[in-house]
Design a protein around this motif. Structure first.
Motif, PDB file in Angstrom:
ATOM      1  N   GLN A 146      -0.313   8.664   4.111  1.00  0.00           N
ATOM      2  CA  GLN A 146       1.022   9.432   3.645  1.00  0.00           C
ATOM      3  C   GLN A 146       0.684  10.044   1.875  1.00  0.00           C
ATOM      4  O   GLN A 146       1.149  10.957   1.640  1.00  0.00           O
ATOM      5  N   SER A 161       3.184  -5.721   9.693  1.00  0.00           N
ATOM      6  CA  SER A 161       4.871  -5.409   8.804  1.00  0.00           C
ATOM      7  C   SER A 161       5.496  -6.425   9.019  1.00  0.00           C
ATOM      8  O   SER A 161       5.905  -8.041   8.860  1.00  0.00           O
ATOM      9  N   ALA A 220      -4.003  -1.748   5.240  1.00  0.00           N
ATOM     10  CA  ALA A 220      -3.551  -0.528   5.724  1.00  0.00           C
ATOM     11  C   ALA A 220      -4.568   0.473   4.869  1.00  0.00           C
ATOM     12  O   ALA A 220      -4.949  -0.046   3.972  1.00  0.00           O
ATOM     13  N   VAL A 236      -4.801  -5.340   9.754  1.00  0.00           N
ATOM     14  CA  VAL A 236      -3.592  -5.189   8.981  1.00  0.00           C
ATOM     15  C   VAL A 236      -3.715  -4.637   7.468  1.00  0.00           C
ATOM     16  O   VAL A 236      -2.423  -4.208   7.038  1.00  0.00           O
ATOM     17  N   LEU A 286      -5.585  -4.496  -4.309  1.00  0.00           N
ATOM     18  CA  LEU A 286      -4.845  -4.975  -3.170  1.00  0.00           C
ATOM     19  C   LEU A 286      -5.866  -4.803  -2.434  1.00  0.00           C
ATOM     20  O   LEU A 286      -5.479  -6.257  -1.272  1.00  0.00           O
ATOM     21  N   LYS A 287      -6.776  -4.141  -1.759  1.00  0.00           N
ATOM     22  CA  LYS A 287      -8.061  -4.330  -0.447  1.00  0.00           C
ATOM     23  C   LYS A 287      -8.200  -5.240  -0.357  1.00  0.00           C
ATOM     24  O   LYS A 287      -8.453  -6.384   0.768  1.00  0.00           O
ATOM     25  N   ILE A 295       8.628   5.003   2.301  1.00  0.00           N
ATOM     26  CA  ILE A 295       7.858   5.490   2.923  1.00  0.00           C
ATOM     27  C   ILE A 295       7.361   3.952   4.076  1.00  0.00           C
ATOM     28  O   ILE A 295       7.289   3.366   2.980  1.00  0.00           O
ATOM     29  N   SER A 296       6.677   3.802   4.562  1.00  0.00           N
ATOM     30  CA  SER A 296       6.870   2.627   5.157  1.00  0.00           C
ATOM     31  C   SER A 296       5.606   2.707   6.828  1.00  0.00           C
ATOM     32  O   SER A 296       6.182   3.617   7.883  1.00  0.00           O
ATOM     33  N   GLN A 297       4.365   2.832   6.784  1.00  0.00           N
ATOM     34  CA  GLN A 297       3.464   2.968   8.194  1.00  0.00           C
ATOM     35  C   GLN A 297       4.563   2.200   9.559  1.00  0.00           C
ATOM     36  O   GLN A 297       4.910   2.889   9.842  1.00  0.00           O
ATOM     37  N   SER A 298       4.939   1.546   9.064  1.00  0.00           N
ATOM     38  CA  SER A 298       5.695   0.308  10.150  1.00  0.00           C
ATOM     39  C   SER A 298       6.450   0.527  10.697  1.00  0.00           C
ATOM     40  O   SER A 298       6.858   0.951  12.209  1.00  0.00           O
ATOM     41  N   GLU A 314      -6.657  -8.942  -0.627  1.00  0.00           N
ATOM     42  CA  GLU A 314      -5.453  -9.674   0.299  1.00  0.00           C
ATOM     43  C   GLU A 314      -6.863  -9.559   1.677  1.00  0.00           C
ATOM     44  O   GLU A 314      -6.243 -10.341   3.351  1.00  0.00           O
ATOM     45  N   THR A 362       1.118  -0.960  -0.053  1.00  0.00           N
ATOM     46  CA  THR A 362       0.065   0.195   0.162  1.00  0.00           C
ATOM     47  C   THR A 362       0.854   1.580   0.189  1.00  0.00           C
ATOM     48  O   THR A 362       0.408   2.363  -0.942  1.00  0.00           O
ATOM     49  N   SER A 363       2.042   1.247   0.910  1.00  0.00           N
ATOM     50  CA  SER A 363       2.980   2.305   0.792  1.00  0.00           C
ATOM     51  C   SER A 363       3.281   2.909  -0.413  1.00  0.00           C
ATOM     52  O   SER A 363       4.044   3.524  -0.958  1.00  0.00           O
ATOM     53  N   THR A 377      11.904  -2.264   2.445  1.00  0.00           N
ATOM     54  CA  THR A 377      12.108  -0.719   2.697  1.00  0.00           C
ATOM     55  C   THR A 377      13.805  -0.487   3.510  1.00  0.00           C
ATOM     56  O   THR A 377      13.941   0.454   2.947  1.00  0.00           O
TER      57      THR A 377
HETATM   58  C1  F6R Z   1      -1.673  -3.970   2.715  1.00  0.00           C
HETATM   59  C2  F6R Z   1      -0.850  -3.455   3.518  1.00  0.00           C
HETATM   60  C3  F6R Z   1       0.764  -4.121   2.704  1.00  0.00           C
HETATM   61  C4  F6R Z   1       1.883  -2.699   3.577  1.00  0.00           C
HETATM   62  C5  F6R Z   1       3.413  -3.455   3.079  1.00  0.00           C
HETATM   63  C6  F6R Z   1       4.380  -2.164   3.751  1.00  0.00           C
HETATM   64  O1  F6R Z   1      -2.822  -3.263   2.905  1.00  0.00           O
HETATM   65  O2  F6R Z   1      -1.046  -3.234   4.362  1.00  0.00           O
HETATM   66  O3  F6R Z   1       0.859  -4.304   1.398  1.00  0.00           O
HETATM   67  O4  F6R Z   1       1.720  -1.614   3.069  1.00  0.00           O
HETATM   68  O5  F6R Z   1       3.481  -4.090   3.588  1.00  0.00           O
HETATM   69  O6  F6R Z   1       4.274  -2.166   4.891  1.00  0.00           O
HETATM   70  P1  F6R Z   1       4.903  -0.415   5.686  1.00  0.00           P
HETATM   71  O7  F6R Z   1       4.025   0.523   5.006  1.00  0.00           O
HETATM   72  O8  F6R Z   1       4.530  -0.908   6.959  1.00  0.00           O
HETATM   73  O9  F6R Z   1       6.234  -0.772   4.588  1.00  0.00           O
END
Ligand code: F6R
Length: 612
Positions: A410, A608, A403, A401, A487-488, A349-352, A491, A305-306, A358
């Motif tokens: 983002q 993650s 995102a 899970v 993707l949403k 870019i990484s949520q986690s 998954e 997603t990122s 990354t």
């Molecule tokens: C989809 C999802 C994953 C994350 C991917 C990257 O809903 O959550 O595709 O986007 O694993 O994760 P981050 O952003 O944490 O690096």
């Protein structure tokens, strides 16, 4: 990624560990286990599958849950299947030492051979078990848990966070961190260890973030931190400013739905922060904008997603900044010829902030001299170590899970960054900046409207739920929107959904179209690709596909053409991905829910992915 929790104190150890694991479930849910130190012995309870299975296992053994200390683990399988045998905690051969682990021990095969030659017997297929036997061996040499662990970790290569207990040392946990996050929670007459704050939220007010290469000895009334050579390290305590509410569903049936509905407020706050005090150019406190704006090219690196947010930014930045932008999946960046140099702005870019692909990519870009700008939702995460500039997403903990809110956060941060860079580079005029600023500020209200008036999305989900596959198409800036929508859906519902550039449909995927393959078109009237999109939809109609569209309100052509139509209020094309993402998130959510899927915990996934 797995979740770890440890507790030492007079509380109800077993149940404290179980509730900590419950809050870490987003990190994995293949199996779970706890080890309890009961004065003269260690009892282990493990169960394959969801955490509920572990709850069930211990439900009639409550008398055994009382202990002086304990450790727990929730697993996302990497080495070895999701079986009870492979579940953590792992026990040493003499049954005296138990541990839980998050990470990967890269040299586990050679260590396993070495330990097998020395007579150690392995019961699991995991990389983790080598550490249990290794620490037992070192314990026999050194006689204390701290010494055994600090000696043992020197044999390990890879990434690890451990919690270790030993039968001879009640009321003590040794916690170790190397490239995998671990925190110590400080209570009154009790202390905790955890992978992440949710495990201990509401239980402590102060925490210590362990650094790489550090270990902590945690007992009821004391915590000491050492480096791997046994030298004492001064540690800093920080206040937890998170309320237990952040990990509650607040009345929603799923975290995903709750997080979808949080989005307008998150975007509103991000905009308020960036445009505080009435300024017209966003101010991003932790970004060295002057330096970043000197770049001659931009690379944006991310996964999943990122990566879709990155792809939207690719379009936006080229338009606003007029410099080349490449958007690269982190897992691919690492294997490409590297043209990154000191004139590059690399945006990770990484949520986690814990995604291994990354992190590795960003690290490589840094080695090549790029200015590293990191967008993450976790300012305490590993990726931040490589950042020259930071853009916090401020979306709050994302438990589901899949995102959702981190994606729109983002996008918002990337828009703000684009505008700040454009102002610095003077690639947009003040008028243009002002107009974009005014449009951007209207987005939260429009988002709120989409989310409050979404009944028709559920009705569409009813009609779509029995299809086994779906194609999402778009052109230009909304191609990533289509890919993210697909993707949403796949998954969380396991419906095979794929996003394609609409123009590519006729070059192959069109062969798939018939009455069993709905086509979801993402389009916005009034732009240069709209007519072409309509033609592509007609092509799909001619092949008997059910046509679903996401467009703006009052799109009369779309109203006539589509069998099902989801709408959002009109907005400048450049900002449309932010609005159009919402009905697609909701559609995926409702289809998955109607199919009875575990929306927040889709199979095979974890929040993650800390392996490459
Ligand atoms: C989809 C999802 C994953 C994350 C991917 C990257 O809903 O959550 O595709 O986007 O694993 O994760 P981050 O952003 O944490 O690096």
């Amino acid at each position: 990624m797995c979740g770890i929790v440890g507790y030492v104190g007079v509380g109800d150890v077993g149940n404290i560990l179980l509730s900590g694991l419950k809050n870490l479930e987003y990190r994995g849910y293949d199996s779970a286990g706890i080890a309890l130190h009961n004065n003269d012995r260690i009892d282990i309870f493990k169960a394959a599958g969801k955490l509920e299975n572990l709850y069930e296992l211990v439900s009639d053994q409550q008398d055994k849950l009382a202990a002086t200390s304990g450790i727990g683990h929730i697993r996302w399988a990497t080495h070895g299947k999701a079986t009870t045998k492979n579940a953590h905690p792992h026990l040493s051969n003499n049954g005296q030492l138990a541990l839980v682990h998050n990470g990967i021990i890269e040299n586990y095969k050679s260590l396993r051979e070495e330990l097998e030659r020395e007579g150690y017997v392995f019961l699991s297929e995991t990389d983790t078990e080598v550490a249990a036997h290794l620490f037992e061996r070192e314990y026999k040499k050194w006689g204390t848990l701290e010494a055994a662990v600090s000696s043992g970790v020197k044999y390990l290569k890879g990434a690890f966070a451990f919690c270790v207990i030993h039968q001879n040392e009640p009321e003590k946990i040794v916690a170790v961190r190397q490239n995998v996050p671990l925190i110590v929670g400080l209570g009154e007459g009790e202390n905790f260890v955890a992978s992440d704050i949710p495990a201990i939220v509401g239980k402590v007010r102060k925490i210590v973030y362990l650094n790489d290469g550090e270990m902590a000895t945690v007992s009821r009334n004391a915590v000491s931190v050492y480096d791997f050579n046994g030298r004492k390290v001064d540690y800093r305590t920080e206040y937890v400013d998170m309320s237990p509410d952040v990990i509650s569903k607040r009345g929603y049936p799923h975290f995903m739905l709750k997080e979808i509905h949080e989005q307008q407020d998150i975007v509103r706050h991000l905009l308020q922060d960036a445009y505080a005090d009435g300024q017209k150019i966003p101010v991003l406190q932790k970004v060295h904008i002057e330096e970043a704006a000197k770049a001659e090219k931009i690379e944006i690196i991310a996964c999943g997603t990122s990566l879709h947010a990155a792809a939207v930014a690719g379009f936006v930045f080229e338009e606003w900044l007029k410099i080349p932008v490449s958007v690269i999946a982190a897992s691919e960046y690492i294997y490409r010829c590297c043209l990154t140099d000191e004139k590059t702005l690399t945006i990770g870019i990484s949520q986690s902030g814990e995604t291994a692909d990354t992190i590795t990519a960003v690290k490589r870009a840094k080695e090549h001299g790029a200015h590293i700008l990191v967008l993450t939702n976790r300012e305490d995460s590993s990726i931040v170590r490589y950042a020259d500039s930071r853009l916090p997403l401020k979306a709050g903990i994302e438990v589901s899970v899949a995102a959702t809110k981190s994606y729109t956060a983002q996008l918002t941060c990337l828009y703000l960054l684009g505008l700040a860079l454009a102002a610095e580079r003077r690639s947009l005029s003040l008028d243009e900046l002002g107009q974009l600023h005014d449009e951007l500020r209207q987005l939260p209200t429009k988002m709120e409207k989409v989310l409050n008036e979404a009944e028709n999305v559920k009705a569409a989900a009813e009609k779509l739920k029995n299809y086994h596959q779906m194609i999402y198409i778009a052109r230009g800036i909304n191609l990533p929107t289509a890919m993210e929508g697909a993707l949403k859906l796949k998954e969380i519902s396991y419906v095979n959904a794929n996003g394609y550039a609409a123009g590519e449909l006729k070059h192959g995927p069109i062969a798939l179209l018939d009455e069993n393959m709905p086509v979801m078109a993402v389009l916005t009237p009034g732009n240069r690709v709209y007519d072409k999109m309509i033609s592509n939809c007609e092509e799909a109609r001619a092949r008997h596909s059910l046509l679903v569209g996401v467009s703006f309100d009052e799109d009369k052509t779309a109203e006539r053409l589509f069998d099902l139509l989801l709408t959002v209020p009109p907005v400048t094309e450049v900002f449309s991905p932010l609005l159009l993402a919402l009905p697609l998130q909701l559609l995926a959510y409702h289809i998955a829910d109607l199919l009875g899927r575990e929306v927040d915990r889709p199979r095979n996934l974890a929040k993650s992915v800390t392996v490459e």
